[in-house]
Design an enzyme around this catalytic site. Structure first.
Site, PDB file in Angstrom:
ATOM      1  N   ARG A   1      -3.424  -9.991  -4.667  1.00  0.00           N
ATOM      2  CA  ARG A   1      -3.123  -8.577  -4.894  1.00  0.00           C
ATOM      3  C   ARG A   1      -3.686  -7.795  -3.709  1.00  0.00           C
ATOM      4  O   ARG A   1      -4.567  -8.277  -2.982  1.00  0.00           O
ATOM      5  CB  ARG A   1      -3.800  -8.080  -6.173  1.00  0.00           C
ATOM      6  N   HIS A   2      -3.203  -6.575  -3.514  1.00  0.00           N
ATOM      7  CA  HIS A   2      -3.774  -5.675  -2.501  1.00  0.00           C
ATOM      8  C   HIS A   2      -5.240  -5.419  -2.839  1.00  0.00           C
ATOM      9  O   HIS A   2      -5.680  -5.621  -3.980  1.00  0.00           O
ATOM     10  CB  HIS A   2      -2.993  -4.360  -2.515  1.00  0.00           C
TER      11      HIS A   2
ATOM     12  N   ASN B   1      -6.302   2.352  -8.815  1.00  0.00           N
ATOM     13  CA  ASN B   1      -7.025   1.319  -9.585  1.00  0.00           C
ATOM     14  C   ASN B   1      -8.360   1.895 -10.066  1.00  0.00           C
ATOM     15  O   ASN B   1      -8.743   1.711 -11.219  1.00  0.00           O
ATOM     16  CB  ASN B   1      -7.328   0.078  -8.733  1.00  0.00           C
TER      17      ASN B   1
ATOM     18  N   ARG C   1      -0.671   0.341  -0.185  1.00  0.00           N
ATOM     19  CA  ARG C   1      -1.884  -0.433  -0.517  1.00  0.00           C
ATOM     20  C   ARG C   1      -1.778  -1.895  -0.080  1.00  0.00           C
ATOM     21  O   ARG C   1      -2.786  -2.528   0.228  1.00  0.00           O
ATOM     22  CB  ARG C   1      -2.254  -0.296  -1.993  1.00  0.00           C
TER      23      ARG C   1
ATOM     24  N   GLU D   1       5.456  -3.059  -6.712  1.00  0.00           N
ATOM     25  CA  GLU D   1       4.955  -3.166  -8.088  1.00  0.00           C
ATOM     26  C   GLU D   1       6.044  -2.778  -9.094  1.00  0.00           C
ATOM     27  O   GLU D   1       6.998  -2.044  -8.749  1.00  0.00           O
ATOM     28  CB  GLU D   1       3.712  -2.273  -8.251  1.00  0.00           C
TER      29      GLU D   1
ATOM     30  N   HIS E   1       1.402  -7.148  -5.858  1.00  0.00           N
ATOM     31  CA  HIS E   1       0.837  -6.358  -6.958  1.00  0.00           C
ATOM     32  C   HIS E   1       0.727  -7.210  -8.218  1.00  0.00           C
ATOM     33  O   HIS E   1       1.379  -8.246  -8.353  1.00  0.00           O
ATOM     34  CB  HIS E   1       1.755  -5.161  -7.234  1.00  0.00           C
TER      35      HIS E   1
HETATM   36  O1  G3H Z   1       0.125  -0.554 -12.372  1.00  0.00           O
HETATM   37  C1  G3H Z   1       0.693  -1.426 -13.057  1.00  0.00           C
HETATM   38  C2  G3H Z   1       0.058  -2.702 -13.336  1.00  0.00           C
HETATM   39  O2  G3H Z   1      -0.249  -3.440 -12.203  1.00  0.00           O
HETATM   40  C3  G3H Z   1       0.909  -3.531 -14.259  1.00  0.00           C
HETATM   41  O3  G3H Z   1       0.029  -3.900 -15.239  1.00  0.00           O
HETATM   42  O4  G3H Z   1       1.889  -4.515 -16.763  1.00  0.00           O
HETATM   43  O5  G3H Z   1      -0.522  -4.885 -17.409  1.00  0.00           O
HETATM   44  O6  G3H Z   1       0.467  -2.572 -17.344  1.00  0.00           O
HETATM   45  P1  G3H Z   1       0.502  -3.972 -16.775  1.00  0.00           P
END
Ligand code: G3H
Length: 245
Positions: A58-59, A65, A110, A131, A197
């Site tokens: 990941r970045h 975050n 990012r 993402e 991501h």
């Molecule tokens: O910002 C989005 C997340 O990286 C995705 O995570 O699917 O668990 O909400 P999630």
């Protein structure tokens, strides 16, 4: 034992002969038609078993975050910047004996900023590595989504794999858009570093680690960790490197 084998000569078949070597390998296709068989041939033509690593990460931590916000296109936090430097160091050592390698990022800053300290390798930006598109929820915290759009929050909780954010994407959409990335990764003979991501890497990792579809949306995909996947004849082997505490 060889005496009991009979060569396949008639009907529909795909013969794969020594797919490890670059030039020695052969794929013979006979009497194949139709959409799905055609896609299978396309996949097989592009895949091989030559050993090479794929490094997934990941970045570095982003400002969103830190604030617990989804999506967006923010820059790296201080910890995120530190990770980008540690990652560059790691890549330099890990790939120092490789003739070539490429660094793939998404088009979001990012991931591009995380790749910036890495020098000496070509970098490619893929839109397909962006993402998951969180649509109308982009930039919100999970608490805000729960409060302002409780039905959306509940629907996603019930079926995270199929749930599509209004004007955004579902995990199934992400998996579908990753097909060309997967074909290209199968095709590569040199190492590839993929900086992407959480949602995208959950899907990519699941493909290589042969994990069931239902596990994709909740799979652990921590920040500041490299997952090295070794591709080759013996199947897929993996190693993890945690670069920060
Ligand atoms: O910002 C989005 C997340 O990286 C995705 O995570 O699917 O668990 O909400 P999630």
């Amino acid at each position: 034992m060889k005496r009991v084998y009979e060569p396949v000569q008639e009907g529909s078949y795909i013969k794969m002969i020594d797919m490890v070597k670059g030039e020695g390998g052969q794929l013979q296709v006979n009497n194949i038609s139709g959409y799905l068989p055609g896609r299978i041939v396309f996949f097989l033509v592009n895949s091989h078993l030559a050993p090479r690593p794929i490094l997934l990460t990941r970045h570095g931590e982003s400002l969103h975050n830190v604030r617990g916000r989804v999506g967006g296109d923010t820059v790296l936090s201080e910890d995120g910047e530190l990770y980008s430097k540690k990652l560059a160091n790691f890549i330099e050592k890990r790939l120092k004996n490789e003739k070539t390698a490429t660094i793939w990022t998404s088009t979001l800053q990012r991931t591009i900023l995380t790749a910036t300290p890495i020098v000496g390798f070509p970098k490619i930006q893929w839109r397909a590595l962006d993402e998951i598109n969180s649509g109308v929820c982009d930039g919100m915290t999970y608490e805000e989504i729960k409060k302002i759009m409780p039905e959306e929050y509940e629907s996603r909780k019930k079926d995270k794999l199929r749930y599509r954010y209004p004007r955004g994407e579902s995990y199934l959409d992400v998996i579908q858009r990753l097909e060309p990335v997967i074909i290209e990764l199968e095709r590569q003979r040199a190492p590839v570093v993929v900086i992407s991501h959480q949602a995208v890497l959950r899907a990519l990792y699941s493909y290589f680690a042969d994990r069931p579809l239902r596990e994709v949306p909740d799979m652990e995909m921590p920040l500041h960790t490299i997952i090295e996947i070794q591709m080759g004849v013996t199947g897929v082997e993996e190693k993890r490197y945690k670069l920060m505490d």
